[in-house]
Motif scaffolding. Sequence first.
Motif, short mmCIF file in Angstrom:
data_model
loop_
_atom_site.label_atom_id
_atom_site.label_comp_id
_atom_site.label_asym_id
_atom_site.label_seq_id
_atom_site.Cartn_x
_atom_site.Cartn_y
_atom_site.Cartn_z
N ALA A 75 -0.07 3.11 -0.13
CA ALA A 75 0.87 2.08 0.20
C ALA A 75 0.87 2.40 1.70
CB ALA A 75 2.24 2.47 -0.58
N LEU A 76 1.11 3.59 2.42
CA LEU A 76 1.32 3.95 3.52
C LEU A 76 0.08 3.58 4.46
CD1 LEU A 76 2.71 7.52 3.17
CD2 LEU A 76 3.84 5.37 4.08
N ARG A 77 -0.97 3.32 3.89
CA ARG A 77 -2.04 2.99 4.71
C ARG A 77 -1.93 1.51 5.09
NH1 ARG A 77 -5.11 -0.57 5.46
NH2 ARG A 77 -7.27 -0.66 6.21
N ALA A 78 -1.41 0.77 4.00
CA ALA A 78 -0.83 -0.57 4.27
C ALA A 78 -0.08 -0.67 5.34
CB ALA A 78 -0.72 -1.28 2.94
N ALA A 79 0.93 0.31 5.71
CA ALA A 79 1.82 0.26 6.73
C ALA A 79 1.42 0.52 7.92
CB ALA A 79 3.19 0.97 6.22
N CYS A 80 0.50 1.86 7.80
CA CYS A 80 -0.13 2.21 9.02
C CYS A 80 -1.27 1.33 9.56
CB CYS A 80 -0.32 3.61 8.94
SG CYS A 80 0.83 4.75 8.48
N ASP A 81 -1.76 0.73 8.83
CA ASP A 81 -2.90 -0.01 9.11
C ASP A 81 -4.15 1.12 9.80
OD1 ASP A 81 -5.02 -2.04 9.51
OD2 ASP A 81 -4.29 -2.55 11.34
N LEU A 82 -4.29 2.32 9.03
CA LEU A 82 -5.14 3.32 9.49
C LEU A 82 -6.16 3.65 8.16
CD1 LEU A 82 -2.74 5.91 11.08
CD2 LEU A 82 -4.27 4.64 12.20
N PRO A 83 -7.26 4.21 8.49
CA PRO A 83 -8.17 4.58 7.48
C PRO A 83 -7.48 5.38 6.43
CG PRO A 83 -9.45 4.90 9.46
CD PRO A 83 -7.86 4.60 9.89
N LEU A 84 -7.62 5.24 5.07
CA LEU A 84 -7.23 6.15 4.10
C LEU A 84 -7.63 7.40 4.29
CD1 LEU A 84 -5.30 6.20 1.33
CD2 LEU A 84 -7.57 5.86 0.24
N GLY A 85 -8.85 7.66 4.60
CA GLY A 85 -9.21 9.12 4.86
C GLY A 85 -8.50 9.96 5.84
N ARG A 86 -8.02 9.26 7.00
CA ARG A 86 -7.05 9.88 7.85
C ARG A 86 -5.88 10.09 7.27
NH1 ARG A 86 -5.49 7.70 13.67
NH2 ARG A 86 -4.53 9.29 14.64
N LEU A 87 -5.41 9.55 6.69
CA LEU A 87 -3.92 9.89 5.80
C LEU A 87 -4.36 11.03 4.91
CD1 LEU A 87 -2.56 6.21 5.23
CD2 LEU A 87 -1.64 7.77 6.88
N GLN A 88 -5.14 10.77 3.96
CA GLN A 88 -5.64 11.92 3.23
C GLN A 88 -5.92 13.33 3.95
OE1 GLN A 88 -8.83 9.62 1.56
NE2 GLN A 88 -7.99 9.56 -0.52
N ASP A 89 -6.60 13.32 4.93
CA ASP A 89 -6.74 14.40 5.72
C ASP A 89 -5.33 15.02 6.43
OD1 ASP A 89 -9.48 14.24 5.54
OD2 ASP A 89 -10.02 13.54 7.18
N ALA A 90 -4.73 14.35 6.76
CA ALA A 90 -3.34 15.02 7.41
C ALA A 90 -2.45 15.20 6.21
CB ALA A 90 -2.61 13.70 8.24
N ALA A 91 -2.48 14.59 4.90
CA ALA A 91 -1.57 14.89 3.81
C ALA A 91 -2.18 16.34 3.33
CB ALA A 91 -1.53 13.83 2.83
N GLY A 92 -3.59 16.43 3.27
CA GLY A 92 -4.10 17.74 2.75
C GLY A 92 -3.65 18.88 3.68
N GLN A 93 -3.74 18.77 4.89
CA GLN A 93 -3.20 19.51 5.94
C GLN A 93 -2.07 20.05 5.79
OE1 GLN A 93 -4.75 17.33 9.39
NE2 GLN A 93 -5.49 19.42 10.40
#
Length: 139
Positions: free
Chosen positions: A76-94
Amino acid sequence: MAANDEQTREHARESERRTQFADLIRQRRAELNESLDTFAKKAVDPISGLRVKRGWIYRLETGETVTPPGVEELRALRAACDLPLGRLQDAAGQQFHGVDPLEGASAEATAYVRKLDRVPADQREGLMRLIDTLVPPEE
């Protein structure tokens, strides 16, 4: 003296607090020049229809405690940010799990690593031998 010890421990906890995901969301919303309401309206998982609520995004951005996002929230946040899902996953994992992405890896190298787990073990071994012929292993 006990009060000073408690303040020191609290300062140490504050300095250990990770904010990579919150920073990414806050910065991306600013880059898009969107209000919190507009951004939240776009935060809908295209598969499940799950919405990330405005209040959760606000608490995340302001450093309040939030429940770590699951894959639906990340999509959902990927849709709002228009960023690759992997980038969001990496930041959330961190931020939420203390998992750091590969240091200094290019986006292409990171994509290879992500796909490698889906390759059968015998084929991974063959790939490693091929890579060793192209780039000899370091001693």
